[in-house]
Design a protein around this motif. Sequence first.
Motif, PDB file in Angstrom:
ATOM      1  N   LYS A 133       0.835  -1.205   0.000  1.00  0.00           N
ATOM      2  CA  LYS A 133       0.000   0.000   0.000  1.00  0.00           C
ATOM      3  C   LYS A 133       0.867   1.251   0.000  1.00  0.00           C
ATOM      4  CE  LYS A 133      -3.541  -2.358   2.774  1.00  0.00           C
ATOM      5  NZ  LYS A 133      -2.793  -3.647   2.728  1.00  0.00           N
ATOM      6  N   ARG A 143      -1.594  -1.150 -10.187  1.00  0.00           N
ATOM      7  CA  ARG A 143      -0.789  -0.033 -10.684  1.00  0.00           C
ATOM      8  C   ARG A 143      -0.173   0.674  -9.486  1.00  0.00           C
ATOM      9  NH1 ARG A 143      -4.157   3.389 -14.432  1.00  0.00           N
ATOM     10  NH2 ARG A 143      -4.170   1.386 -15.533  1.00  0.00           N
ATOM     11  N   TYR A 144       1.127   0.905  -9.560  1.00  0.00           N
ATOM     12  CA  TYR A 144       1.866   1.543  -8.478  1.00  0.00           C
ATOM     13  C   TYR A 144       2.662   2.730  -9.005  1.00  0.00           C
ATOM     14  CZ  TYR A 144       1.052  -2.438  -5.341  1.00  0.00           C
ATOM     15  OH  TYR A 144       0.466  -3.396  -4.541  1.00  0.00           O
ATOM     16  N   TYR A 191       1.448   5.712  -4.686  1.00  0.00           N
ATOM     17  CA  TYR A 191       0.118   5.435  -5.240  1.00  0.00           C
ATOM     18  C   TYR A 191       0.006   3.935  -5.414  1.00  0.00           C
ATOM     19  CZ  TYR A 191      -3.677   5.152  -8.729  1.00  0.00           C
ATOM     20  OH  TYR A 191      -4.826   4.833  -9.417  1.00  0.00           O
ATOM     21  N   GLU A 209      -3.070   0.975  -6.576  1.00  0.00           N
ATOM     22  CA  GLU A 209      -4.433   0.589  -6.957  1.00  0.00           C
ATOM     23  C   GLU A 209      -4.401  -0.884  -7.334  1.00  0.00           C
ATOM     24  OE1 GLU A 209      -8.407   0.412  -7.839  1.00  0.00           O
ATOM     25  OE2 GLU A 209      -7.379   2.140  -6.951  1.00  0.00           O
ATOM     26  N   ASN A 262      -6.923  -4.347  -7.752  1.00  0.00           N
ATOM     27  CA  ASN A 262      -8.324  -4.744  -7.851  1.00  0.00           C
ATOM     28  C   ASN A 262      -8.420  -6.222  -8.183  1.00  0.00           C
ATOM     29  OD1 ASN A 262     -11.179  -4.864  -8.348  1.00  0.00           O
ATOM     30  ND2 ASN A 262     -11.113  -2.671  -8.793  1.00  0.00           N
ATOM     31  N   ARG A 285     -10.351  -0.975 -13.834  1.00  0.00           N
ATOM     32  CA  ARG A 285      -9.012  -0.364 -13.869  1.00  0.00           C
ATOM     33  C   ARG A 285      -9.142   1.150 -13.694  1.00  0.00           C
ATOM     34  NH1 ARG A 285      -5.748  -4.530 -16.462  1.00  0.00           N
ATOM     35  NH2 ARG A 285      -7.128  -6.344 -16.448  1.00  0.00           N
ATOM     36  N   PRO A 286      -8.216   1.783 -12.995  1.00  0.00           N
ATOM     37  CA  PRO A 286      -8.254   3.240 -12.874  1.00  0.00           C
ATOM     38  C   PRO A 286      -7.819   3.905 -14.183  1.00  0.00           C
ATOM     39  CG  PRO A 286      -6.278   2.393 -11.843  1.00  0.00           C
ATOM     40  CD  PRO A 286      -7.081   1.195 -12.269  1.00  0.00           C
TER      41      PRO A 286
END
Length: 235
Positions: free
Chosen positions: A59, A195-196, A206, A208, A210, A216-217
Amino acid sequence: MTLQETLATIAKSGLPLQGKLDALKFEFDNNLAPPAAVEVLHRATDELIASGAPSRALKVGDVAPEFVLPDPDGNPVSSKALLAKGPLVVTFYRGAWCPFCNFDLSALEEARLDIESRGATLVAISQQTAPNSRKSQRLNGLGFPILGDHGGEIAARFGVRWTLPDYLREVQKALGADLTQFNGEDSWTLPMPARYVIAQDGTIAYAEVNADYTKRPEPSAIFPVLEKLGRRQVA
């Protein structure tokens, strides 16, 4: 329409990334895939979500693992060397067989110059074999590399690798996505879409992740993060 015709139509739609993914999901679930296969895919996604797997991934604030991975031509790529130049954007990619993932890569390619103009480097990481990554780069017109993570060791260190249940493996094979062929090994593991953004000091700025591969962002979601990191570097 065939899958390829559907993909071409959606690609030309002008929709944002998630709009394209939603359109593809509707067509896949209702027109392209056998109902029994759709039921299994939904079951596996629901079970992965219920397992809480995304909450166990790295995270914001965690230290990202360093890696040296080969690009599709066999050249080693070092995260440490990339971070010496600026922030690093890492996206985990399931493979050439996944049209949802290919829309994601295409969207990132469209945003690549915006990402690079903010001082960052973009790479994808995938468990698939080098020939499949070369194919993915070619078909999606990528200007960034897909790095090879054989067996998903780096995905595991980020906490995003998971093992497909037996019932899903048979459906994957029936749908033409035999991971033993695409990935060149038989662990039947994949990364969750993730995605980092990694800051130059190695911390994650950052994240994300899922469990639902159809979500997806937008690539633009990372722009404010990169701009903040850029201001921090100037200061």
